[in-house]
Design a protein around this motif. Structure first.
Motif, short mmCIF file in Angstrom:
data_model
loop_
_atom_site.label_atom_id
_atom_site.label_comp_id
_atom_site.label_asym_id
_atom_site.label_seq_id
_atom_site.Cartn_x
_atom_site.Cartn_y
_atom_site.Cartn_z
N ASP A 173 -39.35 -65.68 21.44
CA ASP A 173 -39.64 -65.13 22.76
C ASP A 173 -39.54 -66.27 23.77
O ASP A 173 -39.25 -67.42 23.40
N ALA A 174 -39.77 -65.98 25.02
CA ALA A 174 -39.59 -66.97 26.08
C ALA A 174 -40.54 -68.15 25.94
O ALA A 174 -40.31 -69.21 26.53
N ARG A 175 -41.61 -68.01 25.14
CA ARG A 175 -42.59 -69.09 24.96
C ARG A 175 -42.27 -69.99 23.77
O ARG A 175 -42.97 -70.96 23.52
N THR A 176 -41.21 -69.68 23.03
CA THR A 176 -40.86 -70.45 21.83
C THR A 176 -40.57 -71.90 22.19
O THR A 176 -39.68 -72.19 22.99
N ARG A 177 -41.35 -72.80 21.56
CA ARG A 177 -41.16 -74.25 21.77
C ARG A 177 -40.52 -74.91 20.57
O ARG A 177 -39.87 -75.95 20.69
N LEU A 178 -40.75 -74.34 19.39
CA LEU A 178 -40.21 -74.87 18.14
C LEU A 178 -39.39 -73.78 17.47
O LEU A 178 -39.90 -72.68 17.25
N LEU A 179 -38.15 -74.07 17.17
CA LEU A 179 -37.27 -73.12 16.48
C LEU A 179 -36.95 -73.68 15.11
O LEU A 179 -36.41 -74.79 15.00
N VAL A 180 -37.32 -72.94 14.06
CA VAL A 180 -37.01 -73.34 12.69
C VAL A 180 -35.77 -72.57 12.25
O VAL A 180 -35.76 -71.33 12.24
N LEU A 181 -34.74 -73.32 11.89
CA LEU A 181 -33.47 -72.72 11.49
C LEU A 181 -33.22 -72.95 10.00
O LEU A 181 -33.23 -74.08 9.53
N GLY A 182 -33.01 -71.86 9.28
CA GLY A 182 -32.59 -71.92 7.90
C GLY A 182 -31.08 -71.79 7.83
O GLY A 182 -30.39 -71.81 8.86
N ALA A 210 -38.63 -72.73 27.10
CA ALA A 210 -39.70 -73.64 26.68
C ALA A 210 -39.33 -74.47 25.45
O ALA A 210 -40.09 -75.33 25.03
N LEU A 211 -38.17 -74.22 24.87
CA LEU A 211 -37.78 -74.87 23.61
C LEU A 211 -37.66 -76.38 23.78
O LEU A 211 -36.96 -76.87 24.68
N THR A 212 -38.34 -77.12 22.91
CA THR A 212 -38.24 -78.58 22.92
C THR A 212 -37.77 -79.14 21.59
O THR A 212 -37.22 -80.23 21.54
N THR A 213 -38.00 -78.37 20.50
CA THR A 213 -37.78 -78.90 19.16
C THR A 213 -37.04 -77.91 18.28
O THR A 213 -37.38 -76.72 18.27
N ILE A 214 -36.07 -78.41 17.54
CA ILE A 214 -35.35 -77.61 16.56
C ILE A 214 -35.56 -78.27 15.20
O ILE A 214 -35.28 -79.46 15.03
N ALA A 215 -36.08 -77.50 14.27
CA ALA A 215 -36.30 -77.99 12.91
C ALA A 215 -35.36 -77.26 11.96
O ALA A 215 -35.26 -76.03 12.01
N PHE A 216 -34.68 -78.01 11.12
CA PHE A 216 -33.78 -77.43 10.14
C PHE A 216 -34.45 -77.41 8.79
O PHE A 216 -34.90 -78.44 8.29
N ASN A 217 -34.52 -76.23 8.19
CA ASN A 217 -35.12 -76.05 6.88
C ASN A 217 -34.05 -76.28 5.82
O ASN A 217 -33.37 -75.36 5.40
N GLY A 218 -33.89 -77.54 5.43
CA GLY A 218 -32.93 -77.89 4.39
C GLY A 218 -31.69 -78.58 4.91
O GLY A 218 -31.34 -78.49 6.09
N ARG A 236 -26.90 -79.76 8.38
CA ARG A 236 -25.50 -80.17 8.48
C ARG A 236 -24.69 -79.17 9.31
O ARG A 236 -23.97 -79.54 10.24
N LEU A 237 -24.84 -77.88 8.98
CA LEU A 237 -24.09 -76.85 9.70
C LEU A 237 -24.59 -76.68 11.13
O LEU A 237 -23.81 -76.53 12.06
N GLY A 238 -25.92 -76.69 11.28
CA GLY A 238 -26.50 -76.48 12.60
C GLY A 238 -26.18 -77.59 13.58
O GLY A 238 -25.86 -77.33 14.74
#
Length: 172
Positions: free
Chosen positions: A22-31, A117-125, A130-132
């Motif tokens: 949502d618009a408040r998301t600060r951390l996005l975890v990508l698999g 609001a996004l500041t951080t992207i975390a990659f799960n694995g 690599r792809l992201g």
């Protein structure tokens, strides 16, 4: 002698889920791409052997494991955490990232543009990272990037070591 391709032998085309943001998301975890059990259940990290919900419980301070799936997603959003996958769809036999073939990636840049609001992207694995990072290209510099050990049971790093590395998300 030429072997004819049997369509039943072709790996199934797998598709990711919609983003949970949502618009408040600060951390996005990508698999990378949901595994077989997750796809069957239509739930992010639906394989009960996957440690994602346990790890995120430690990171957020919420007991996500005990919640039903929709409540888990609401709780993550309440903590300004979003979920999605780098791969939109691909052929893959089983659940291993190493079996992903003929992939189409998600439009990460469009999603990121919709998250003020996004500041951080975390990659799960490693595969997700690599792809992201390839998809993000120079745009990755706009965000704090965190490469995490996979929460998957296929990645056999002991849980305590995974947890130690995932704890860095607490600050975001």
């Amino acid at each position: 002698m030429t072997k004819l391709l049997n369509l039943d032998d072709a790996p199934a085309r797998k598709r990711c889920f919609d983003p949970v943001v949502d618009a408040r998301t600060r951390l996005l975890v990508l698999g990378s791409l949901p595994g077989e059990k997750s796809l069957a259940l239509q739930e992010y990290y639906g394989n009960r052997q996957n440690r994602f919900w346990l790890l995120m419980s430690e990171v957020t301070g919420l007991d996500l494991v005990r919640l039903d799936y929709s409540s888990r997603l609401e709780a993550l959003l309440g903590k300004h955490v979003g979920l999605w996958d780098v791969v939109a769809e691909a052929h893959r036999v089983g659940s291993l990232d190493s079996h992903i073939r003929n992939r189409n990636d998600n439009d990460l840049l469009a999603l990121l543009a919709s998250l003020p609001a996004l500041t951080t992207i975390a990659f799960n694995g490693g595969t997700a990272a690599r792809l992201g990072l390839a998809v993000l290209g120079q745009h990755a510099a706009r965000y704090r990037i965190v490469e995490l050990p996979s929460s998957s049971p296929a990645y056999t790093l002991p849980y305590a070591e995974k947890l130690q590395r995932w704890q860095v998300l607490r600050g975001y």
